[in-house]
Write a protein that holds these residues in place. Sequence first.
Motif, PDB file in Angstrom:
ATOM      1  N   ALA A 124       1.604   1.720  -6.200  1.00 10.75           N
ATOM      2  CA  ALA A 124       1.849   1.509  -4.533  1.00 10.75           C
ATOM      3  C   ALA A 124       2.728  -0.471  -4.775  1.00 10.75           C
ATOM      4  CB  ALA A 124       0.047   0.856  -4.631  1.00 10.75           C
ATOM      5  N   ILE A 125       2.764  -0.489  -3.498  1.00  9.97           N
ATOM      6  CA  ILE A 125       3.541  -1.641  -3.159  1.00  9.97           C
ATOM      7  C   ILE A 125       2.464  -2.644  -3.084  1.00  9.97           C
ATOM      8  CG2 ILE A 125       4.578  -3.126  -2.132  1.00  9.97           C
ATOM      9  CD1 ILE A 125       6.530  -1.413  -2.821  1.00  9.97           C
ATOM     10  N   ALA A 126       2.073  -3.725  -4.101  1.00  5.95           N
ATOM     11  CA  ALA A 126       0.638  -4.322  -4.076  1.00  5.95           C
ATOM     12  C   ALA A 126       1.541  -5.572  -3.375  1.00  5.95           C
ATOM     13  CB  ALA A 126       1.585  -5.617  -5.788  1.00  5.95           C
ATOM     14  N   ARG A 127       2.959  -6.156  -2.921  1.00  6.07           N
ATOM     15  CA  ARG A 127       3.375  -7.403  -2.092  1.00  6.07           C
ATOM     16  C   ARG A 127       4.462  -7.126  -1.419  1.00  6.07           C
ATOM     17  NH1 ARG A 127       2.105 -10.721  -5.707  1.00  6.07           N
ATOM     18  NH2 ARG A 127       3.308 -11.335  -6.845  1.00  6.07           N
ATOM     19  N   VAL A 128       5.383  -7.545  -0.214  1.00  4.13           N
ATOM     20  CA  VAL A 128       6.400  -7.472   0.180  1.00  4.13           C
ATOM     21  C   VAL A 128       6.605  -8.970   0.085  1.00  4.13           C
ATOM     22  CG1 VAL A 128       6.627  -4.463   1.611  1.00  4.13           C
ATOM     23  CG2 VAL A 128       5.391  -6.336   2.543  1.00  4.13           C
ATOM     24  N   GLY A 140       0.914  -0.547   0.143  1.00  6.84           N
ATOM     25  CA  GLY A 140       0.234   0.132   0.124  1.00  6.84           C
ATOM     26  C   GLY A 140       1.345   1.510  -0.141  1.00  6.84           C
ATOM     27  N   ASP A 141       1.944   0.877   0.111  1.00  2.36           N
ATOM     28  CA  ASP A 141       3.240   2.304   0.725  1.00  2.36           C
ATOM     29  C   ASP A 141       2.937   3.014  -1.081  1.00  2.36           C
ATOM     30  OD1 ASP A 141       4.320   1.870   3.117  1.00  2.36           O
ATOM     31  OD2 ASP A 141       5.767   1.608   3.157  1.00  2.36           O
ATOM     32  N   ILE A 142       2.846   4.314  -1.354  1.00  2.40           N
ATOM     33  CA  ILE A 142       3.472   4.636  -2.557  1.00  2.40           C
ATOM     34  C   ILE A 142       4.457   5.482  -3.151  1.00  2.40           C
ATOM     35  CG2 ILE A 142       2.363   6.856  -4.027  1.00  2.40           C
ATOM     36  CD1 ILE A 142      -0.410   6.476  -3.009  1.00  2.40           C
ATOM     37  N   VAL A 143       4.821   4.486  -3.558  1.00  2.00           N
ATOM     38  CA  VAL A 143       6.790   4.272  -4.584  1.00  2.00           C
ATOM     39  C   VAL A 143       7.124   4.712  -5.728  1.00  2.00           C
ATOM     40  CG1 VAL A 143       7.388   3.243  -2.429  1.00  2.00           C
ATOM     41  CG2 VAL A 143       7.224   2.513  -4.640  1.00  2.00           C
ATOM     42  N   LEU A 159       5.300  -4.275  -7.417  1.00  2.00           N
ATOM     43  CA  LEU A 159       4.717  -2.485  -7.609  1.00  2.00           C
ATOM     44  C   LEU A 159       3.738  -3.241  -8.558  1.00  2.00           C
ATOM     45  CD1 LEU A 159       4.886   0.104  -7.213  1.00  2.00           C
ATOM     46  CD2 LEU A 159       6.332   0.362  -9.200  1.00  2.00           C
ATOM     47  N   ARG A 160       2.339  -1.891  -8.043  1.00  2.32           N
ATOM     48  CA  ARG A 160       2.006  -1.615  -9.326  1.00  2.32           C
ATOM     49  C   ARG A 160       1.155  -0.289  -9.641  1.00  2.32           C
ATOM     50  NH1 ARG A 160      -2.833  -3.258  -6.011  1.00  2.32           N
ATOM     51  NH2 ARG A 160      -2.620  -5.889  -6.893  1.00  2.32           N
TER      52      ARG A 160
END
Length: 83
Positions: free
Chosen positions: A33-37, A14-17, A45-46
């Motif tokens: 947004a980070i899709a999954r870590v 959910g972080d925007i990068v 990344l999405r």
Amino acid sequence: MKKTKARVNGLQAGDIVQATVPNGKYRGQWTGAIARVREKRPPALRPFGGKQLDLTAKTQIHVIHKQDGYEYGINPCGHSSRR
């Protein structure tokens, strides 16, 4: 089964990068947004308006906004806005 960590290397889903991919099929700058870590692999990344892509180990990631319960977007001027 092990529980997955919510935050890995300071990143959370959910972080925007802004990611800079130096080489490969997805070379260039991506904002999304980070899709999954994942613990043992780079995050997914999405990008805004695009398909999800897996980042490489050499990708440079710059965090724009941490996931905090609000929904953010990037407007055409390049500034972020909260919805």
